[in-house]
Design an enzyme around this catalytic site. Structure first.
Site, short mmCIF file in Angstrom:
data_model
loop_
_atom_site.label_atom_id
_atom_site.label_comp_id
_atom_site.label_asym_id
_atom_site.label_seq_id
_atom_site.Cartn_x
_atom_site.Cartn_y
_atom_site.Cartn_z
N CYS A 84 13.69 -0.04 15.26
CA CYS A 84 13.01 1.21 15.63
C CYS A 84 14.07 2.30 15.80
CB CYS A 84 12.26 1.00 16.95
SG CYS A 84 11.74 2.54 17.73
N CYS B 127 14.35 3.03 19.73
CA CYS B 127 14.86 2.08 20.75
C CYS B 127 15.66 0.94 20.14
CB CYS B 127 13.69 1.50 21.56
SG CYS B 127 12.72 0.29 20.65
N HIS C 143 -7.66 7.41 10.71
CA HIS C 143 -7.22 6.01 10.64
C HIS C 143 -5.71 5.89 10.50
CE1 HIS C 143 -11.49 4.77 9.16
NE2 HIS C 143 -11.43 4.98 10.46
N ARG D 128 0.86 -1.21 0.00
CA ARG D 128 0.00 0.00 0.00
C ARG D 128 0.89 1.25 0.00
NH1 ARG D 128 -4.38 -0.57 3.33
NH2 ARG D 128 -4.92 1.60 2.88
N VAL E 64 -5.12 6.65 4.55
CA VAL E 64 -3.77 6.67 5.13
C VAL E 64 -2.78 7.30 4.15
CG1 VAL E 64 -4.22 4.70 6.65
CG2 VAL E 64 -3.25 4.30 4.37
#
Ligand code: BV8
Length: 228
Positions: free
Chosen positions: A136, A139, A109, A59, A93
């Site tokens: 990430c 972190c 959303h 997407r 989105v």
């Protein structure tokens, strides 16, 4: 537009259809033989994270190669010129409203631009394919999911949206089937709170009877005609 001061505009996948982004219904609501409602859920992510991450990587790829269309540009013009209150609440989105220049946009959303870390709960820009399990940026854990609202999860910005609906003199729904709640219920909230309601959509939506007025046709035709 007579005594209209504050406008709330709800958009759905249909506003981006002519930019080449599949709507949920056009794709037959299917992804790799799964119903979208079955892929866009925390349970699906738990059961088969690769399937869900592949779905969102695809997407995101598709969105990045698309451009805003005349409907997004007309709404951005309205946003820039409208002296009163104006809020575009999008279920999408994609970031085509922003790329057309709209400023007053809320993504109820979530958005394909951000990832959400399940280890540290921080959001960060979604830069590479999540299927590769990138660390990430905050972190370092390989625990990123798309920062989108799945079925069964609580939509973002609900308080701001309800405040805007209370103050709205006009509620306009563009390119949405009215199949997904709580977005599909906003027209009733707006109407009960005294707003005029207008539907701009390719075909009558599931909530079409709740609208004072409906104009049917492709968004790139009916939205500029309404704005200008
Ligand atoms: C919630 C993000 C509680 C990810 C999306 C059982 C269990 C659990 C929940 C439920 C349940 N039963 C009901 C629910 C509630 C559920 C729901 O509504 N389910 C439906 C299936 C019955 N909702 C939720 O779970 C929501 N959360 O309820 O939490 C709560 C609520 C309030 C307050 C506190 C707590 C969360 C829903 C969000 C799900 N995530 N997307 C992603 O994008 O992958 S939804 C996703 O599908 C889209 O974001 C979009 O919202 C929806 C599809 O809707 P549309 O945008 O309308 O697109 P669609 O293809 O359907 O229609 C396109 C329209 O455009 C058509 O009308 C077509 O005619 C038109 N069109 C096509 N081409 C054009 C055009 N128009 C103009 N021009 C064109 N060229």
């Amino acid at each position: 537009m007579g005594k209209i001061r504050n406008i709330v505009i709800l958009t759905g996948a249909g506003v981006s259809a002519e930019s080449g982004i599949d709507t949920f219904r056009d794709a037959g609501g299917l992804w790799e033989q799964h119903r979208v409602e079955d892929v866009a859920t925390p349970e699906a992510f738990e059961r088969d994270p690769d399937l869900v991450l592949r779905f969102y990587d695809m997407r995101r790829e598709a969105i990045q190669t698309r451009q805003p269309n005349a409907a997004h540009h007309a709404l951005a013009r309205l946003d820039a010129e409208w002296p009163g209150g104006l809020l575009i609440v999008t279920q999408n989105v994609d970031d085509l409203h922003e790329r057309a220049g709209a400023k007053r946009v809320l993504h109820m959303h979530g958005t394909h631009l951000n990832a959400w870390c399940l280890a540290c709960d921080e959001r960060s820009p979604w830069t590479g394919a999540l299927i590769q399990r990138p660390p990430c940026p905050q972190c370092g854990e390989a625990a990123l999911r798309p920062d989108v609202v799945w079925f069964g999860e609580i939509p973002y910005h609900m308080d701001e949206i309800h405040v805007a609906l209370r103050e709205a003199d006009l509620f306009v729904s563009i390119g949405t089937s009215g199949a997904v709640y709580p977005a599909a219920g906003f027209v009733r909230d707006a109407r009960d709170l005294g707003a005029a309601t207008l539907e701009l959509n390719l075909e009558p939506s599931q909530g079409t009877l709740w609208f004072n007025e409906a104009r049917h046709g492709p968004a790139t035709a009916v939205v500029p005609a309404w704005v200008d």
